[in-house]
Design a protein around this motif. Structure first.
Motif, mmCIF file in Angstrom:
data_model
loop_
_atom_site.group_PDB
_atom_site.id
_atom_site.type_symbol
_atom_site.label_atom_id
_atom_site.label_comp_id
_atom_site.label_asym_id
_atom_site.label_seq_id
_atom_site.Cartn_x
_atom_site.Cartn_y
_atom_site.Cartn_z
ATOM 1 N N VAL A 31 13.788 124.404 59.422
ATOM 2 C CA VAL A 31 13.909 124.921 60.783
ATOM 3 C C VAL A 31 12.579 125.569 61.108
ATOM 4 C CG1 VAL A 31 15.163 126.412 62.378
ATOM 5 C CG2 VAL A 31 16.370 125.426 60.446
ATOM 6 N N SER A 32 11.994 125.220 62.237
ATOM 7 C CA SER A 32 10.628 125.664 62.496
ATOM 8 C C SER A 32 10.372 125.928 63.979
ATOM 9 C CB SER A 32 9.675 124.577 61.985
ATOM 10 O OG SER A 32 8.346 124.953 62.144
ATOM 11 N N TRP A 33 9.636 127.008 64.263
ATOM 12 C CA TRP A 33 9.185 127.278 65.636
ATOM 13 C C TRP A 33 7.916 126.475 65.895
ATOM 14 C CZ3 TRP A 33 12.346 129.832 68.747
ATOM 15 C CH2 TRP A 33 13.250 130.758 68.216
ATOM 16 N N LYS A 34 7.832 125.835 67.051
ATOM 17 C CA LYS A 34 6.652 125.023 67.391
ATOM 18 C C LYS A 34 6.131 125.433 68.766
ATOM 19 C CE LYS A 34 7.206 122.054 63.876
ATOM 20 N NZ LYS A 34 6.248 122.022 62.755
ATOM 21 N N ASN A 35 4.813 125.577 68.871
ATOM 22 C CA ASN A 35 4.237 125.805 70.200
ATOM 23 C C ASN A 35 4.040 124.460 70.898
ATOM 24 O OD1 ASN A 35 1.725 124.676 69.373
ATOM 25 N ND2 ASN A 35 1.026 126.655 68.607
ATOM 26 N N LYS A 36 3.603 124.520 72.145
ATOM 27 C CA LYS A 36 3.563 123.278 72.933
ATOM 28 C C LYS A 36 2.626 122.237 72.309
ATOM 29 C CE LYS A 36 3.967 121.522 77.569
ATOM 30 N NZ LYS A 36 4.021 121.790 79.010
ATOM 31 N N GLN A 37 1.498 122.671 71.786
ATOM 32 C CA GLN A 37 0.554 121.733 71.170
ATOM 33 C C GLN A 37 1.165 121.086 69.933
ATOM 34 O OE1 GLN A 37 -2.453 120.915 72.727
ATOM 35 N NE2 GLN A 37 -2.164 119.210 71.324
ATOM 36 N N GLN A 38 1.852 121.888 69.122
ATOM 37 C CA GLN A 38 2.518 121.341 67.922
ATOM 38 C C GLN A 38 3.633 120.371 68.305
ATOM 39 O OE1 GLN A 38 3.432 125.284 66.387
ATOM 40 N NE2 GLN A 38 2.254 124.869 64.524
ATOM 41 N N ILE A 39 4.330 120.682 69.408
ATOM 42 C CA ILE A 39 5.387 119.771 69.879
ATOM 43 C C ILE A 39 4.775 118.425 70.243
ATOM 44 C CG2 ILE A 39 7.110 119.350 71.695
ATOM 45 C CD1 ILE A 39 7.527 122.440 71.768
ATOM 46 N N MET A 40 3.649 118.472 70.971
ATOM 47 C CA MET A 40 2.990 117.219 71.388
ATOM 48 C C MET A 40 2.487 116.429 70.166
ATOM 49 S SD MET A 40 3.438 117.630 74.589
ATOM 50 C CE MET A 40 2.500 116.535 75.598
ATOM 51 N N ASP A 41 1.889 117.140 69.211
ATOM 52 C CA ASP A 41 1.233 116.467 68.073
ATOM 53 C C ASP A 41 2.207 116.075 66.964
ATOM 54 O OD1 ASP A 41 -1.123 116.913 69.411
ATOM 55 O OD2 ASP A 41 -1.737 118.623 68.172
ATOM 56 N N GLU A 42 3.188 116.963 66.671
ATOM 57 C CA GLU A 42 4.038 116.754 65.491
ATOM 58 C C GLU A 42 5.454 116.286 65.832
ATOM 59 O OE1 GLU A 42 4.082 120.451 63.275
ATOM 60 O OE2 GLU A 42 1.965 120.808 63.777
ATOM 61 N N VAL A 43 6.029 116.899 66.882
ATOM 62 C CA VAL A 43 7.453 116.645 67.158
ATOM 63 C C VAL A 43 7.661 115.340 67.922
ATOM 64 C CG1 VAL A 43 9.515 117.507 68.328
ATOM 65 C CG2 VAL A 43 8.025 119.100 67.090
ATOM 66 N N LEU A 44 6.957 115.179 69.038
ATOM 67 C CA LEU A 44 7.223 114.009 69.899
ATOM 68 C C LEU A 44 7.068 112.669 69.181
ATOM 69 C CD1 LEU A 44 5.876 115.047 73.429
ATOM 70 C CD2 LEU A 44 8.163 115.304 72.473
ATOM 71 N N PRO A 45 6.084 112.499 68.271
ATOM 72 C CA PRO A 45 6.006 111.209 67.561
ATOM 73 C C PRO A 45 7.158 110.994 66.574
ATOM 74 C CG PRO A 45 3.906 112.389 67.444
ATOM 75 C CD PRO A 45 4.926 113.364 67.934
ATOM 76 N N MET A 46 7.891 112.071 66.231
ATOM 77 C CA MET A 46 8.923 111.983 65.190
ATOM 78 C C MET A 46 10.262 112.520 65.690
ATOM 79 S SD MET A 46 7.657 110.638 62.473
ATOM 80 C CE MET A 46 8.805 111.133 61.190
#
Length: 201
Positions: free
Chosen positions: A170-185
């Protein structure tokens, strides 16, 4: 308009034709069955079914499946980071099935608490509803309807993954991390609800 994901491919059901490569005017159940077959078994990436009586089309579509209702939340903290869970290599948002007698809001808060261990949650408002189709191990086809809420976390506790539900992180993500890490996966319906969340801020 309704947007349903079938194998991560979008089926839009609308009153008027959409600007996509494949579209069918609704006639009867066969129209739906042909559309779903194309999305499940061909390389067709997106499809639109349209017709005057949108509610009737949706009612007919829903009859093809067992409908399961779930609720969840886009949880943010004071830094405006968003909380994600990781399950089977994919990033997701905390959500789960609505239990008998629960309101949508109660279910969303309970599921977030169970999956992340966080308790100091304030439910702000309803965001939107997403739909996707999957097949159970038994072969039964399910239409999952998920009601999403904007939720704020006001505590300072570190989140804890519910490992018995297959959540590894479970992890908190900022907007840049969401774009780079979350959206592709992540899943297409999670991308949709994140877009709704950002619009609502």
């Amino acid at each position: 308009m309704y947007k349903v994901f079938v194998n991560e491919k979008k089926l839009s059901i609308s009153k008027y034709p959409e600007d996509v490569e494949k579209k069918f005017q609704y006639e009867n159940f066969a129209t739906l069955e042909i559309a779903i077959d194309l999305l499940e078994n061909t390389s067709c990436p997106e499809l639109n079914i349209y017709g005057d009586n949108l509610l009737q089309i949706w009612e007919d579509f829903s009859k093809l499946y067992r409908v399961i209702e779930a609720a969840g939340g886009v949880v943010s903290n004071k830094d405006e980071d968003v909380l994600f869970i990781r399950r089977l290599g994919k990033w997701d948002l905390a959500k789960g099935k609505i239990e008998k007698g629960e309101s949508l809001e109660q279910a969303a808060l309970r599921e977030i608490e169970e999956e992340t261990g966080l308790k100091e949650l304030i439910l702000e408002k309803y965001l939107n509803t997403t739909f996707h189709i999957y097949t159970e191990r038994t072969g039964e086809k399910i239409l999952k309807t998920t009601y999403w809420f904007k939720v704020t976390y006001v505590g300072n506790t570190a989140p804890i993954p519910q490992t018995e539900e297959g959540i590894s992180e479970v992890s908190w993500k900022n907007k840049q991390q969401i774009m780079d890490e979350v959206l592709p996966m992540t899943f297409e319906n999670i991308k949709l609800i994140l877009a709704d969340y950002w619009k609502s801020n």
